[in-house]
Design a protein around this motif. Structure first.
Motif, PDB file in Angstrom:
ATOM      1  N   PRO A   1       7.707  -0.583  -8.299  1.00 10.18           N
ATOM      2  CA  PRO A   1       7.191  -1.933  -8.068  1.00 10.18           C
ATOM      3  C   PRO A   1       5.674  -2.040  -8.263  1.00 10.18           C
ATOM      4  O   PRO A   1       5.173  -3.082  -8.698  1.00 10.18           O
ATOM      5  N   LYS A   2       4.946  -0.973  -7.976  1.00  9.60           N
ATOM      6  CA  LYS A   2       3.480  -1.062  -8.093  1.00  9.60           C
ATOM      7  C   LYS A   2       3.037  -1.422  -9.504  1.00  9.60           C
ATOM      8  O   LYS A   2       2.013  -2.074  -9.686  1.00  9.60           O
ATOM      9  N   THR A   3       3.814  -1.011 -10.517  1.00  6.41           N
ATOM     10  CA  THR A   3       3.395  -1.328 -11.888  1.00  6.41           C
ATOM     11  C   THR A   3       3.571  -2.820 -12.187  1.00  6.41           C
ATOM     12  O   THR A   3       2.796  -3.398 -12.937  1.00  6.41           O
TER      13      THR A   3
ATOM     14  N   THR B   1      -4.690   8.885 -11.329  1.00  4.56           N
ATOM     15  CA  THR B   1      -3.505   9.188 -10.558  1.00  4.56           C
ATOM     16  C   THR B   1      -2.307   8.867 -11.453  1.00  4.56           C
ATOM     17  O   THR B   1      -2.493   8.405 -12.582  1.00  4.56           O
ATOM     18  N   SER B   2      -1.098   9.169 -10.986  1.00  2.81           N
ATOM     19  CA  SER B   2       0.054   8.973 -11.864  1.00  2.81           C
ATOM     20  C   SER B   2       1.210   8.360 -11.091  1.00  2.81           C
ATOM     21  O   SER B   2       1.231   8.396  -9.855  1.00  2.81           O
ATOM     22  N   THR B   3       2.159   7.830 -11.825  1.00  2.00           N
ATOM     23  CA  THR B   3       3.305   7.195 -11.171  1.00  2.00           C
ATOM     24  C   THR B   3       4.485   7.105 -12.127  1.00  2.00           C
ATOM     25  O   THR B   3       4.381   7.466 -13.305  1.00  2.00           O
ATOM     26  N   ASP B   4       5.590   6.604 -11.597  1.00  2.00           N
ATOM     27  CA  ASP B   4       6.760   6.257 -12.413  1.00  2.00           C
ATOM     28  C   ASP B   4       6.552   4.817 -12.868  1.00  2.00           C
ATOM     29  O   ASP B   4       6.317   3.921 -12.040  1.00  2.00           O
TER      30      ASP B   4
ATOM     31  N   VAL C   1       0.847  -1.191   0.000  1.00  2.00           N
ATOM     32  CA  VAL C   1       0.000   0.000   0.000  1.00  2.00           C
ATOM     33  C   VAL C   1       0.881   1.238   0.000  1.00  2.00           C
ATOM     34  O   VAL C   1       1.997   1.206   0.535  1.00  2.00           O
ATOM     35  N   ARG C   2       0.416   2.282  -0.661  1.00  2.00           N
ATOM     36  CA  ARG C   2       1.184   3.541  -0.693  1.00  2.00           C
ATOM     37  C   ARG C   2       0.223   4.690  -0.984  1.00  2.00           C
ATOM     38  O   ARG C   2      -0.864   4.501  -1.535  1.00  2.00           O
ATOM     39  N   SER C   3       0.683   5.888  -0.584  1.00  2.00           N
ATOM     40  CA  SER C   3      -0.097   7.104  -0.843  1.00  2.00           C
ATOM     41  C   SER C   3       0.106   7.541  -2.287  1.00  2.00           C
ATOM     42  O   SER C   3       1.203   7.421  -2.823  1.00  2.00           O
ATOM     43  N   GLN C   4      -0.955   8.064  -2.882  1.00  2.00           N
ATOM     44  CA  GLN C   4      -0.840   8.658  -4.219  1.00  2.00           C
ATOM     45  C   GLN C   4      -1.733   9.888  -4.306  1.00  2.00           C
ATOM     46  O   GLN C   4      -2.767   9.954  -3.637  1.00  2.00           O
ATOM     47  N   ILE C   5      -1.323  10.820  -5.136  1.00  2.00           N
ATOM     48  CA  ILE C   5      -2.106  12.041  -5.324  1.00  2.00           C
ATOM     49  C   ILE C   5      -3.213  11.789  -6.340  1.00  2.00           C
ATOM     50  O   ILE C   5      -2.961  11.248  -7.425  1.00  2.00           O
ATOM     51  N   HIS C   6      -4.434  12.190  -5.956  1.00  2.00           N
ATOM     52  CA  HIS C   6      -5.567  12.118  -6.882  1.00  2.00           C
ATOM     53  C   HIS C   6      -5.422  13.241  -7.900  1.00  2.00           C
ATOM     54  O   HIS C   6      -5.325  14.420  -7.530  1.00  2.00           O
TER      55      HIS C   6
HETATM   56  C1  LIG Z   1       1.562  12.454   0.223  1.00  2.00           C
HETATM   57  C2  LIG Z   1       2.204  11.530  -0.763  1.00  2.00           C
HETATM   58  C3  LIG Z   1       1.768  11.523  -2.079  1.00  2.00           C
HETATM   59  C4  LIG Z   1       2.330  10.651  -3.009  1.00  2.00           C
HETATM   60  N1  LIG Z   1       1.864  10.636  -4.287  1.00  2.00           N
HETATM   61  C5  LIG Z   1       2.363   9.742  -5.175  1.00  2.00           C
HETATM   62  C6  LIG Z   1       1.813   9.647  -6.481  1.00  2.00           C
HETATM   63  O1  LIG Z   1       0.883  10.365  -6.882  1.00  2.00           O
HETATM   64  N2  LIG Z   1       2.333   8.713  -7.306  1.00  2.00           N
HETATM   65  C7  LIG Z   1       3.352   7.880  -6.929  1.00  2.00           C
HETATM   66  O2  LIG Z   1       3.778   7.058  -7.724  1.00  2.00           O
HETATM   67  N3  LIG Z   1       3.892   7.946  -5.702  1.00  2.00           N
HETATM   68  C8  LIG Z   1       3.406   8.852  -4.814  1.00  2.00           C
HETATM   69  N4  LIG Z   1       3.931   8.918  -3.553  1.00  2.00           N
HETATM   70  C9  LIG Z   1       5.032   7.988  -3.189  1.00  2.00           C
HETATM   71  C10 LIG Z   1       4.430   6.607  -2.929  1.00  2.00           C
HETATM   72  O3  LIG Z   1       3.674   6.641  -1.732  1.00  2.00           O
HETATM   73  C11 LIG Z   1       5.478   5.491  -2.886  1.00  2.00           C
HETATM   74  O4  LIG Z   1       6.419   5.756  -1.870  1.00  2.00           O
HETATM   75  C12 LIG Z   1       6.219   5.333  -4.211  1.00  2.00           C
HETATM   76  O5  LIG Z   1       5.369   5.573  -5.314  1.00  2.00           O
HETATM   77  C13 LIG Z   1       6.802   3.921  -4.343  1.00  2.00           C
HETATM   78  O6  LIG Z   1       5.722   3.008  -4.297  1.00  2.00           O
HETATM   79  P1  LIG Z   1       5.877   1.462  -4.723  1.00  2.00           P
HETATM   80  O7  LIG Z   1       7.259   1.046  -4.303  1.00  2.00           O
HETATM   81  O8  LIG Z   1       4.805   0.774  -3.962  1.00  2.00           O
HETATM   82  O9  LIG Z   1       5.676   1.386  -6.199  1.00  2.00           O
HETATM   83  C14 LIG Z   1       3.377   9.776  -2.611  1.00  2.00           C
HETATM   84  C15 LIG Z   1       3.806   9.784  -1.278  1.00  2.00           C
HETATM   85  C16 LIG Z   1       3.239  10.647  -0.382  1.00  2.00           C
HETATM   86  C17 LIG Z   1       3.718  10.621   1.050  1.00  2.00           C
END
Ligand SMILES: Cc1cc2nc3c(=O)[nH]c(=O)nc-3n(C[C@H](O)[C@H](O)[C@H](O)COP(=O)(O)O)c2cc1C
Length: 215
Positions: A52-54, A45-48, A23-28
């Motif tokens: 690992p999540k991908t 939402t978006s990511t790299d 589980v992890r935080s992501q921006i809406h």
């Molecule tokens: C407040 C906050 C917002 C975040 N927003 C994003 C996001 O929009 N996208 C993202 O990929 N990671 C975001 N992150 C980082 C992730 O929580 C996470 O550490 C990172 O993506 C690696 O996740 P994974 O190893 O599970 O793939 C955010 C972290 C915080 C604390």
């Protein structure tokens, strides 16, 4: 769905190939409204794409997210299926049959790559630089000092002028991905009401079945 301007972060859970949850935080980043289906909004939402999540999403596209709206004291727990839109294309390649919202956008010829580039252009130069680093989660053999050599700002492709700016913009865009979530179940807990209320919404065909449940 209730929302608040300040409640822009949710926690998204995925499952890896060993059936371990993560589980992890992501921006809406907003909602996508499928044509003719305004009651089936998709979450964006978006990511790299190297995170690992991908890989976990490639194992199973089922996700659950928890969204706490502090202002109104609501919790939304959303079970859904996720589509990854990366420079490599769309994954999973076939739209799951229950994802009527994604299917409606596909049928209308929605430009997924255009949406990815549009979102990429909208973020700050500082944010864009985060996609020009080594893969997230990799060990830093040189310690935190190693980060001093990384770019701190990256222009969007249309603003890049020098060869270096263009190369960085292309690298960042190459690593940038959208995650689009189609909700299939929503568990809504209203904490501001006494006694608290909880309502479960389940997708039935192209609509929602709503039942009150014990909080
Ligand atoms: C407040 C906050 C917002 C975040 N927003 C994003 C996001 O929009 N996208 C993202 O990929 N990671 C975001 N992150 C980082 C992730 O929580 C996470 O550490 C990172 O993506 C690696 O996740 P994974 O190893 O599970 O793939 C955010 C972290 C915080 C604390």
């Amino acid at each position: 769905m209730l929302t608040s301007r300040r409640a822009t972060v949710y926690q998204i859970a995925t499952v890896d190939s060993s059936n371990r949850p993560h589980v992890r935080s992501q921006i809406h980043r907003g909602f996508l409204t499928p044509p003719g289906l305004p009651h089936l909004p998709l979450l964006l939402t978006s990511t790299d794409s190297r995170t690992p999540k991908t890989k976990q999403l490639a194992h199973t596209d089922f996700v659950e997210l928890a969204w706490w709206i502090d202002g109104s004291a609501d919790q939304f727990r959303v079970l859904g299926r996720a589509r990854l839109v990366s420079s490599a294309g769309i994954s999973p390649a076939r739209t799951p049959p229950e994802c009527a919202g994604l299917a409606a956008l596909d049928a209308a010829g929605f430009d997924w790559e255009g949406a990815r580039r549009g979102q990429f252009d909208d973020v700050s130069e500082h944010m864009r630089a985060s996609w020009c680093r080594p893969p997230p989660g990799d060990v830093l053999p040189g310690g935190y000092e190693e980060m001093d050599s990384w770019p701190t700002t990256v222009k969007k492709p249309s603003d890049a002028r020098t060869e270096e700016e263009k190369a960085l913009a292309a690298e960042a865009l190459g690593n940038y991905a959208l995650v689009v979530i189609e909700p299939l179940e929503v568990d809504w807990v209203q904490m501001a009401i006494r006694p608290n209320r909880r309502t479960r919404f389940t997708r039935v065909d192209d609509g929602w079945e709503e039942v009150p449940v014990v909080p």
